[in-house]
Design a protein around this motif. Structure first.
Motif, PDB file in Angstrom:
ATOM      1  N   LYS A 158     -10.498  -0.330   8.803  1.00 25.48           N
ATOM      2  CA  LYS A 158     -10.394   0.578   9.953  1.00 25.48           C
ATOM      3  C   LYS A 158      -8.952   1.032  10.164  1.00 25.48           C
ATOM      4  CE  LYS A 158     -14.388  -1.160  12.459  1.00 25.48           C
ATOM      5  NZ  LYS A 158     -14.868  -1.940  13.617  1.00 25.48           N
ATOM      6  N   LEU A 159      -8.014   0.110  10.025  1.00 22.06           N
ATOM      7  CA  LEU A 159      -6.603   0.469  10.160  1.00 22.06           C
ATOM      8  C   LEU A 159      -6.196   1.473   9.082  1.00 22.06           C
ATOM      9  CD1 LEU A 159      -5.116  -3.031  10.978  1.00 22.06           C
ATOM     10  CD2 LEU A 159      -5.062  -1.026  12.481  1.00 22.06           C
ATOM     11  N   HIS A 160      -6.703   1.298   7.886  1.00 22.30           N
ATOM     12  CA  HIS A 160      -6.350   2.196   6.791  1.00 22.30           C
ATOM     13  C   HIS A 160      -6.805   3.625   7.052  1.00 22.30           C
ATOM     14  CE1 HIS A 160      -5.726  -1.067   3.475  1.00 22.30           C
ATOM     15  NE2 HIS A 160      -4.794  -1.076   4.402  1.00 22.30           N
ATOM     16  N   ARG A 161      -7.830   3.809   7.872  1.00 25.28           N
ATOM     17  CA  ARG A 161      -8.307   5.164   8.186  1.00 25.28           C
ATOM     18  C   ARG A 161      -7.242   5.986   8.898  1.00 25.28           C
ATOM     19  NH1 ARG A 161     -13.932   3.182  10.662  1.00 25.28           N
ATOM     20  NH2 ARG A 161     -14.810   2.349   8.752  1.00 25.28           N
ATOM     21  N   SER A 162      -6.273   5.326   9.524  1.00 20.84           N
ATOM     22  CA  SER A 162      -5.202   6.027  10.232  1.00 20.84           C
ATOM     23  C   SER A 162      -4.000   6.328   9.348  1.00 20.84           C
ATOM     24  CB  SER A 162      -4.746   5.198  11.438  1.00 20.84           C
ATOM     25  OG  SER A 162      -5.790   5.068  12.367  1.00 20.84           O
ATOM     26  N   LEU A 163      -4.031   5.876   8.114  1.00 21.02           N
ATOM     27  CA  LEU A 163      -2.925   6.122   7.188  1.00 21.02           C
ATOM     28  C   LEU A 163      -3.048   7.512   6.572  1.00 21.02           C
ATOM     29  CD1 LEU A 163      -2.886   2.730   5.243  1.00 21.02           C
ATOM     30  CD2 LEU A 163      -1.187   3.519   6.906  1.00 21.02           C
ATOM     31  N   PRO A 164      -1.937   8.070   6.081  1.00 16.68           N
ATOM     32  CA  PRO A 164      -2.038   9.305   5.299  1.00 16.68           C
ATOM     33  C   PRO A 164      -3.005   9.079   4.132  1.00 16.68           C
ATOM     34  CG  PRO A 164       0.252   8.772   5.767  1.00 16.68           C
ATOM     35  CD  PRO A 164      -0.566   7.603   6.212  1.00 16.68           C
ATOM     36  N   ASN A 165      -3.689  10.138   3.718  1.00 14.30           N
ATOM     37  CA  ASN A 165      -4.771  10.025   2.735  1.00 14.30           C
ATOM     38  C   ASN A 165      -4.381   9.246   1.484  1.00 14.30           C
ATOM     39  OD1 ASN A 165      -7.480  10.565   1.988  1.00 14.30           O
ATOM     40  ND2 ASN A 165      -6.722  12.150   0.594  1.00 14.30           N
ATOM     41  N   GLU A 166      -3.208   9.533   0.906  1.00 16.24           N
ATOM     42  CA  GLU A 166      -2.797   8.859  -0.327  1.00 16.24           C
ATOM     43  C   GLU A 166      -2.631   7.357  -0.106  1.00 16.24           C
ATOM     44  OE1 GLU A 166      -1.065  11.440   0.992  1.00 16.24           O
ATOM     45  OE2 GLU A 166      -1.715  13.056  -0.332  1.00 16.24           O
ATOM     46  N   GLN A 204       1.472  -7.244 -10.390  1.00 17.00           N
ATOM     47  CA  GLN A 204       0.608  -6.512  -9.473  1.00 17.00           C
ATOM     48  C   GLN A 204       1.447  -5.748  -8.434  1.00 17.00           C
ATOM     49  OE1 GLN A 204      -2.022  -9.087  -7.327  1.00 17.00           O
ATOM     50  NE2 GLN A 204      -3.456  -7.435  -6.874  1.00 17.00           N
ATOM     51  N   LEU A 205       2.493  -6.361  -7.928  1.00 14.47           N
ATOM     52  CA  LEU A 205       3.378  -5.713  -6.968  1.00 14.47           C
ATOM     53  C   LEU A 205       4.066  -4.509  -7.607  1.00 14.47           C
ATOM     54  CD1 LEU A 205       4.650  -5.818  -4.137  1.00 14.47           C
ATOM     55  CD2 LEU A 205       6.411  -7.310  -5.099  1.00 14.47           C
ATOM     56  N   TYR A 206       4.490  -4.654  -8.848  1.00 18.78           N
ATOM     57  CA  TYR A 206       5.129  -3.546  -9.557  1.00 18.78           C
ATOM     58  C   TYR A 206       4.148  -2.386  -9.752  1.00 18.78           C
ATOM     59  CZ  TYR A 206       7.479  -0.804 -13.106  1.00 18.78           C
ATOM     60  OH  TYR A 206       8.045   0.226 -13.790  1.00 18.78           O
ATOM     61  N   GLU A 207       2.918  -2.708 -10.133  1.00 18.39           N
ATOM     62  CA  GLU A 207       1.906  -1.668 -10.319  1.00 18.39           C
ATOM     63  C   GLU A 207       1.600  -0.950  -9.014  1.00 18.39           C
ATOM     64  OE1 GLU A 207      -1.269  -3.898 -12.084  1.00 18.39           O
ATOM     65  OE2 GLU A 207      -0.417  -3.759 -14.104  1.00 18.39           O
ATOM     66  N   LEU A 208       1.579  -1.683  -7.919  1.00 15.25           N
ATOM     67  CA  LEU A 208       1.365  -1.081  -6.608  1.00 15.25           C
ATOM     68  C   LEU A 208       2.525  -0.155  -6.252  1.00 15.25           C
ATOM     69  CD1 LEU A 208      -0.432  -0.957  -4.090  1.00 15.25           C
ATOM     70  CD2 LEU A 208       0.805  -2.937  -3.222  1.00 15.25           C
ATOM     71  N   LYS A 209       3.741  -0.583  -6.547  1.00 14.30           N
ATOM     72  CA  LYS A 209       4.919   0.255  -6.303  1.00 14.30           C
ATOM     73  C   LYS A 209       4.840   1.539  -7.109  1.00 14.30           C
ATOM     74  CE  LYS A 209       9.858   0.504  -7.218  1.00 14.30           C
ATOM     75  NZ  LYS A 209       9.755   1.715  -8.006  1.00 14.30           N
ATOM     76  N   GLU A 210       4.457   1.432  -8.370  1.00 19.87           N
ATOM     77  CA  GLU A 210       4.336   2.612  -9.225  1.00 19.87           C
ATOM     78  C   GLU A 210       3.270   3.575  -8.691  1.00 19.87           C
ATOM     79  OE1 GLU A 210       6.111   3.507 -12.211  1.00 19.87           O
ATOM     80  OE2 GLU A 210       7.419   2.085 -11.170  1.00 19.87           O
ATOM     81  N   GLU A 211       2.144   3.041  -8.299  1.00 14.59           N
ATOM     82  CA  GLU A 211       1.056   3.870  -7.769  1.00 14.59           C
ATOM     83  C   GLU A 211       1.472   4.569  -6.486  1.00 14.59           C
ATOM     84  OE1 GLU A 211      -2.511   5.781  -7.732  1.00 14.59           O
ATOM     85  OE2 GLU A 211      -1.775   4.475  -9.336  1.00 14.59           O
ATOM     86  N   SER A 212       2.153   3.852  -5.602  1.00 17.75           N
ATOM     87  CA  SER A 212       2.588   4.470  -4.348  1.00 17.75           C
ATOM     88  C   SER A 212       3.672   5.516  -4.604  1.00 17.75           C
ATOM     89  CB  SER A 212       3.061   3.418  -3.353  1.00 17.75           C
ATOM     90  OG  SER A 212       4.192   2.751  -3.824  1.00 17.75           O
ATOM     91  N   SER A 213       4.506   5.299  -5.607  1.00 19.58           N
ATOM     92  CA  SER A 213       5.526   6.288  -5.960  1.00 19.58           C
ATOM     93  C   SER A 213       4.877   7.564  -6.487  1.00 19.58           C
ATOM     94  CB  SER A 213       6.489   5.730  -7.008  1.00 19.58           C
ATOM     95  OG  SER A 213       7.218   4.661  -6.472  1.00 19.58           O
ATOM     96  N   ILE A 263      -6.077   5.562   0.397  1.00 16.78           N
ATOM     97  CA  ILE A 263      -6.789   5.293  -0.857  1.00 16.78           C
ATOM     98  C   ILE A 263      -6.184   4.086  -1.574  1.00 16.78           C
ATOM     99  CG2 ILE A 263      -7.288   6.210  -3.162  1.00 16.78           C
ATOM    100  CD1 ILE A 263      -7.429   9.008  -1.751  1.00 16.78           C
ATOM    101  N   ILE A 264      -4.874   4.093  -1.719  1.00 16.85           N
ATOM    102  CA  ILE A 264      -4.194   2.982  -2.401  1.00 16.85           C
ATOM    103  C   ILE A 264      -4.412   1.674  -1.648  1.00 16.85           C
ATOM    104  CG2 ILE A 264      -1.933   2.035  -3.015  1.00 16.85           C
ATOM    105  CD1 ILE A 264      -1.032   4.951  -3.501  1.00 16.85           C
ATOM    106  N   GLY A 265      -4.200   1.693  -0.340  1.00 13.53           N
ATOM    107  CA  GLY A 265      -4.325   0.481   0.462  1.00 13.53           C
ATOM    108  C   GLY A 265      -5.731  -0.081   0.479  1.00 13.53           C
ATOM    109  N   THR A 266      -6.717   0.799   0.607  1.00 13.77           N
ATOM    110  CA  THR A 266      -8.109   0.345   0.640  1.00 13.77           C
ATOM    111  C   THR A 266      -8.526  -0.232  -0.705  1.00 13.77           C
ATOM    112  OG1 THR A 266      -8.651   1.909   2.377  1.00 13.77           O
ATOM    113  CG2 THR A 266     -10.489   1.085   1.048  1.00 13.77           C
TER     114      THR A 266
END
Length: 119
Positions: free
Chosen positions: A18-26, A99-108, A29-32
């Motif tokens: 529910k909290l993620h629904r308030s995030l910017p779309n990109e 996993q943290l590095y991959e998340l950083k790359e995806e968010s970038s 998606i990544i967070g969910t």
């Protein structure tokens, strides 16, 4: 009312979604996707790992709720997230660092495509 462990996990998971629904779309998606995978990955973890997992995700949900406020981000410039303490990296396993590095790359990648216009 006392909840079972499974009920607490479900409540926390639904709260995060529910909290993620308030995030910017990109970021939504990544967070969910990340949360979904993490909750699946920890279904059969030890009791100690489950306690750590629930504490960390609860802290995440509280922090995100504070940053988003009641109606989501009020301005596009509002910062979402917080810096990871260098000492926290020392506590991560190798697979968690990857996993943290991959998340950083995806968010970038999401941040870089945020300002582009499709033609």
């Amino acid at each position: 009312m006392t909840y079972t462990h499974v009920q607490r996990v479900r409540i926390l998971y639904k709260t995060i979604l529910k909290l993620h629904r308030s995030l910017p779309n990109e970021l939504q998606i990544i967070g969910t996707n990340y949360a979904r995978e993490e909750f699946k990955r920890h279904k059969r973890c030890s009791r100690n790992e489950a306690n750590i997992f629930m504490n960390e995700w609860t802290n995440y949900a509280i922090t995100l709720a504070k940053q988003l406020g009641l109606r989501g981000p009020q301005t596009g410039s509002k910062k979402i997230g917080s810096a990871l303490a260098p000492s926290a990296l020392d506590q991560l396993r190798d697979d968690q660092i990857i996993q943290l590095y991959e998340l950083k790359e995806e968010s970038s990648r999401a941040k870089n495509t945020e300002g582009t216009v499709e033609t």
